[in-house]
Design a protein around this motif. Structure first.
Motif, PDB file in Angstrom:
ATOM      1  N   VAL A  13    -151.705   7.862  72.516  1.00  0.00           N
ATOM      2  CA  VAL A  13    -151.070   6.668  71.953  1.00  0.00           C
ATOM      3  C   VAL A  13    -152.136   5.868  71.216  1.00  0.00           C
ATOM      4  CG1 VAL A  13    -149.827   4.556  72.486  1.00  0.00           C
ATOM      5  CG2 VAL A  13    -149.383   6.628  73.807  1.00  0.00           C
ATOM      6  N   LEU A  14    -151.956   5.722  69.921  1.00  0.00           N
ATOM      7  CA  LEU A  14    -152.928   5.002  69.101  1.00  0.00           C
ATOM      8  C   LEU A  14    -152.261   3.922  68.257  1.00  0.00           C
ATOM      9  CD1 LEU A  14    -155.035   8.039  67.839  1.00  0.00           C
ATOM     10  CD2 LEU A  14    -155.670   6.391  69.578  1.00  0.00           C
ATOM     11  N   GLY A  15    -151.208   3.333  68.721  1.00  0.00           N
ATOM     12  CA  GLY A  15    -150.518   2.315  67.934  1.00  0.00           C
ATOM     13  C   GLY A  15    -149.141   2.773  67.544  1.00  0.00           C
ATOM     14  N   ASP A  16    -148.613   2.178  66.491  1.00  0.00           N
ATOM     15  CA  ASP A  16    -147.249   2.454  66.067  1.00  0.00           C
ATOM     16  C   ASP A  16    -147.100   3.748  65.293  1.00  0.00           C
ATOM     17  OD1 ASP A  16    -146.413   0.115  67.245  1.00  0.00           O
ATOM     18  OD2 ASP A  16    -146.564  -1.045  65.402  1.00  0.00           O
ATOM     19  N   GLY A  17    -148.122   4.161  64.559  1.00  0.00           N
ATOM     20  CA  GLY A  17    -148.019   5.373  63.754  1.00  0.00           C
ATOM     21  C   GLY A  17    -147.159   5.162  62.523  1.00  0.00           C
ATOM     22  N   GLU A  18    -146.959   6.200  61.775  1.00  0.00           N
ATOM     23  CA  GLU A  18    -146.122   6.162  60.575  1.00  0.00           C
ATOM     24  C   GLU A  18    -145.013   7.182  60.712  1.00  0.00           C
ATOM     25  OE1 GLU A  18    -147.919   6.040  56.645  1.00  0.00           O
ATOM     26  OE2 GLU A  18    -149.872   5.917  57.627  1.00  0.00           O
ATOM     27  N   ARG A  19    -143.861   6.861  60.143  1.00  0.00           N
ATOM     28  CA  ARG A  19    -142.746   7.811  60.158  1.00  0.00           C
ATOM     29  C   ARG A  19    -143.053   8.971  59.217  1.00  0.00           C
ATOM     30  NH1 ARG A  19    -137.732   6.164  62.109  1.00  0.00           N
ATOM     31  NH2 ARG A  19    -137.760   4.011  62.843  1.00  0.00           N
ATOM     32  N   LEU A  20    -142.773  10.170  59.696  1.00  0.00           N
ATOM     33  CA  LEU A  20    -142.959  11.352  58.862  1.00  0.00           C
ATOM     34  C   LEU A  20    -141.810  11.490  57.872  1.00  0.00           C
ATOM     35  CD1 LEU A  20    -144.405  13.966  58.116  1.00  0.00           C
ATOM     36  CD2 LEU A  20    -143.223  15.075  60.019  1.00  0.00           C
ATOM     37  N   PHE A  21    -140.587  11.315  58.361  1.00  0.00           N
ATOM     38  CA  PHE A  21    -139.399  11.473  57.522  1.00  0.00           C
ATOM     39  C   PHE A  21    -138.866  10.109  57.140  1.00  0.00           C
ATOM     40  CE2 PHE A  21    -139.438  15.093  60.544  1.00  0.00           C
ATOM     41  CZ  PHE A  21    -139.703  16.097  59.622  1.00  0.00           C
ATOM     42  N   THR A  22    -138.742   9.861  55.836  1.00  0.00           N
ATOM     43  CA  THR A  22    -138.223   8.575  55.372  1.00  0.00           C
ATOM     44  C   THR A  22    -136.728   8.643  55.069  1.00  0.00           C
ATOM     45  OG1 THR A  22    -138.878   9.126  53.109  1.00  0.00           O
ATOM     46  CG2 THR A  22    -140.447   7.850  54.431  1.00  0.00           C
ATOM     47  N   LYS A  23    -136.204   9.850  54.907  1.00  0.00           N
ATOM     48  CA  LYS A  23    -134.764  10.056  54.685  1.00  0.00           C
ATOM     49  C   LYS A  23    -134.271  11.060  55.712  1.00  0.00           C
ATOM     50  CE  LYS A  23    -135.692  10.316  49.872  1.00  0.00           C
ATOM     51  NZ  LYS A  23    -135.476  11.012  48.642  1.00  0.00           N
ATOM     52  N   PRO A  24    -132.995  11.013  56.048  1.00  0.00           N
ATOM     53  CA  PRO A  24    -132.465  11.998  57.007  1.00  0.00           C
ATOM     54  C   PRO A  24    -132.567  13.430  56.467  1.00  0.00           C
ATOM     55  CG  PRO A  24    -130.918  10.193  56.701  1.00  0.00           C
ATOM     56  CD  PRO A  24    -131.980  10.035  55.658  1.00  0.00           C
ATOM     57  N   LEU A  25    -132.951  14.345  57.341  1.00  0.00           N
ATOM     58  CA  LEU A  25    -132.993  15.768  57.022  1.00  0.00           C
ATOM     59  C   LEU A  25    -132.150  16.502  58.046  1.00  0.00           C
ATOM     60  CD1 LEU A  25    -136.807  16.474  56.490  1.00  0.00           C
ATOM     61  CD2 LEU A  25    -135.071  16.261  54.733  1.00  0.00           C
ATOM     62  N   THR A  26    -131.605  17.639  57.652  1.00  0.00           N
ATOM     63  CA  THR A  26    -130.887  18.476  58.602  1.00  0.00           C
ATOM     64  C   THR A  26    -131.822  19.608  58.994  1.00  0.00           C
ATOM     65  OG1 THR A  26    -128.801  17.929  57.536  1.00  0.00           O
ATOM     66  CG2 THR A  26    -128.816  19.833  58.994  1.00  0.00           C
ATOM     67  N   LEU A  27    -132.272  19.578  60.245  1.00  0.00           N
ATOM     68  CA  LEU A  27    -133.197  20.582  60.753  1.00  0.00           C
ATOM     69  C   LEU A  27    -132.559  21.305  61.925  1.00  0.00           C
ATOM     70  CD1 LEU A  27    -136.480  18.458  60.803  1.00  0.00           C
ATOM     71  CD2 LEU A  27    -135.717  20.039  59.032  1.00  0.00           C
ATOM     72  N   ASP A  28    -132.780  22.598  62.002  1.00  0.00           N
ATOM     73  CA  ASP A  28    -132.295  23.398  63.128  1.00  0.00           C
ATOM     74  C   ASP A  28    -133.480  23.769  64.013  1.00  0.00           C
ATOM     75  OD1 ASP A  28    -129.573  23.523  62.296  1.00  0.00           O
ATOM     76  OD2 ASP A  28    -130.136  25.024  60.802  1.00  0.00           O
ATOM     77  N   PRO A  29    -133.390  23.487  65.324  1.00  0.00           N
ATOM     78  CA  PRO A  29    -134.498  23.836  66.208  1.00  0.00           C
ATOM     79  C   PRO A  29    -134.641  25.347  66.358  1.00  0.00           C
ATOM     80  CG  PRO A  29    -132.642  22.980  67.461  1.00  0.00           C
ATOM     81  CD  PRO A  29    -132.288  22.856  66.014  1.00  0.00           C
TER      82      PRO A  29
END
Length: 67
Positions: A30-46
């Motif tokens: 844990v180093l703070g808030d961090g930055e979001r990787l995705f700025t828009k919704p994506l459809t990802l399949d695990p």
């Protein structure tokens, strides 16, 4: 192609829409808030998740084609 980099570099690749697989490595630090990787919704399949003994987890996703 495999590309390593930070959030801003990853975002620039995501915006191209050419990524077909995401491998996200999550470290238990844990180093703070961090930055979001995705700025828009994506459809990802695990695809898979691998947990390592020291707490690191690797998640693999495939990107679904836009319809």
């Amino acid at each position: 192609m495999l590309a390593h980099g930070g959030v801003r570099f990853a975002r620039s690749l995501i915006e191209t829409g050419l990524i077909d697989e995401y491998r996200l490595v999550v470290h238990p630090v844990v180093l703070g808030d961090g930055e979001r990787l995705f700025t828009k919704p994506l459809t990802l399949d695990p695809v898979s998740t691998t947990a390592f003994s020291r707490g690191t987890v690797v998640h693999v996703f495939t990107a679904r084609e836009a319809s």
